[in-house]
Design an enzyme around this catalytic site. Structure first.
Site, PDB file in Angstrom:
ATOM      1  N   ASP A 190      39.418  36.708  29.793  1.00  0.00           N
ATOM      2  CA  ASP A 190      40.071  36.086  28.641  1.00  0.00           C
ATOM      3  C   ASP A 190      40.861  37.157  27.896  1.00  0.00           C
ATOM      4  OD1 ASP A 190      40.875  34.451  26.598  1.00  0.00           O
ATOM      5  OD2 ASP A 190      38.890  33.646  26.172  1.00  0.00           O
TER       6      ASP A 190
ATOM      7  N   ASP B  79      46.002  32.226  29.153  1.00  0.00           N
ATOM      8  CA  ASP B  79      45.342  33.504  28.874  1.00  0.00           C
ATOM      9  C   ASP B  79      43.933  33.599  29.460  1.00  0.00           C
ATOM     10  OD1 ASP B  79      44.217  31.601  27.241  1.00  0.00           O
ATOM     11  OD2 ASP B  79      44.289  32.799  25.406  1.00  0.00           O
ATOM     12  N   GLU B  80      43.630  32.760  30.449  1.00  0.00           N
ATOM     13  CA  GLU B  80      42.248  32.680  30.938  1.00  0.00           C
ATOM     14  C   GLU B  80      42.225  32.517  32.463  1.00  0.00           C
ATOM     15  OE1 GLU B  80      38.220  30.354  29.410  1.00  0.00           O
ATOM     16  OE2 GLU B  80      40.201  29.619  28.856  1.00  0.00           O
TER      17      GLU B  80
END
Length: 394
Positions: free
Chosen positions: A11, A105-106
């Site tokens: 993350d 973003d993960e």
């Protein structure tokens, strides 16, 4: 005997804020809010300095500014985030055999079997350092035997840290954490469990499954599995499925626009819900119209990545207008969502408000618990869950 699963979750910390700070270093160390207008917008992301005031994503911007009047609001630039996300994705693609991008973003990475050749935790640490070194973005990761525990380990490692939960230690790691740390567990469900004295995940681990199913329906077993670190969810590469579609054949040929739109709304609603359930987004929308003589027309258009009906339904209606002449009876109608990629429903920095976000969360939660179409738009009620396979491969 199958290999022990080794799953890494990555993350990028306060991703939008971190990207903006690269372009404007004066934002470093200050409470920053990324999102829409101060009047009607919501917080899409916020810095850790802002979180200390109780601010969180999806909070109305008005409320956030009351909690922290000196916070700096940044409107946000989609292009910057996409570019930064692509940089990180490329580093990961070059470094690991199998990964799944679940949002901008993960990521999840599957190291299963690699422990015969590498120290997986050390390799993961090197990947993290490479991302930090080459992009300048802070990043955290967790590693364990399944996706849920790995994600929760990441959350415990933040900001800018890493944590490994070894095999056999999952329950011990989870037990002291509050139940609100379980991904996907909403405030209302947590409040209901608190009433029964279930506050820590350890309490959930000791709770009878039948009791949880009585209180929460089939979500009860799903939650018990998560509390016990049981998660067989696969890390699925982005190239698996590129489209989902469905069709409806009318019993008699039909030229009633309202009835045709009712079917289109229902099909679009179900496909969008399935996208969200599978953590996917679509960037192309199409409809198919077949007439009585089997003459078939299709029309499609590119759209921004989404899994939201309030964007897809108007698009479908517009495509119907451009495809059909309003008079010629239709035999079959179809909807197709394509150019899929893995990703969660992203808060739209320019359009979404708190009510809309909560609506989608509530719809998906109720329909997961009680079955599809338990709650839907009035226009979609006429067509229930139909006997077709909505995942026809494209």
């Amino acid at each position: 005997m199958s290999a022990k699963r080794i799953i890494m979750h990555i993350d990028l910390d306060s991703f939008f804020v971190s990207v903006e700070r690269k372009f404007d270093p004066s934002l470093i160390g200050k409470p920053v809010l990324i999102g829409g207008s101060a009047d009607r917008g919501v917080v899409a992301s916020c810095s850790y300095e802002a979180r200390k005031f109780g601010i969180h994503s999806a909070m109305p911007m008005k409320q956030a500014m009351r909690l922290c009047p000196h916070a700096i609001i940044v409107r946000g630039a989609h292009g910057r985030y996409s570019e930064a996300s692509a940089e990180v994705t490329e580093i990961i693609r070059q470094s690991v055999p199998l990964y799944q991008k679940t949002s901008v973003d993960e990521f999840y990475i599957d190291y299963t079997g690699m422990d015969r050749f590498h120290n997986c935790y050390q390799h993961a640490s090197e990947v993290r350092q490479k991302v930090i070194r080459e992009t300048g973005l802070p990043i955290s990761f967790g590693m364990s035997s399944g996706k849920t525990v790995a994600k929760m380990a990441t959350n415990q490692a933040k900001p800018n840290g890493q944590l490994y939960v070894p095999h056999g230690m999952e329950k011990a790691f989870l037990a002291p954490l509050n139940i609100n740390k379980i991904p996907g567990l909403g405030e209302n469900t947590a409040a209901k469990l608190y009433l029964y004295g279930i506050e820590k995940i350890g309490d959930l681990q000791r709770t009878n499954i039948k009791f949880l199913e009585t209180v929460l329906g089939k979500y009860g077993r799903f939650l018990w599995d998560k509390a016990n670190g049981i998660d067989e969810g696969e890390v699925v590469s982005a190239g698996e499925r590129k489209s989902i579609s469905t069709e409806h054949t009318f019993h008699t040929n039909i030229a009633d626009r309202q009835k045709i739109e009712t079917v289109l709304v229902s099909m679009t609603e179900e496909l969008a819900a399935k996208l969200r359930r599978e953590n996917k987004l679509a960037s192309c929308l199409a409809i198919k119209v077949r007439y009585a003589n089997f003459e078939t027309h299709t029309q499609q258009e590119k759209i921004a990545l989404t899994a939201a009906e309030h964007i897809l339904i108007p698009g479908v209606k517009n495509l119907l207008t451009s495809t059909w002449n309003n008079n010629r009876p239709i035999r079959l109608i179809g909807v197709r969502l394509s150019n899929l990629c893995s990703g969660l429903y992203q808060i739209n920095l320019f359009e979404d408000n708190e009510e809309r976000i909560k609506l989608y969360q509530a719809l998906d939660k109720i329909n997961f618990k009680f079955g599809e179409k338990t709650v839907c738009r009035a226009a979609g009620m006429e067509i229930g869950t139909r006997n077709f396979n909505p995942f026809m491969r494209g």
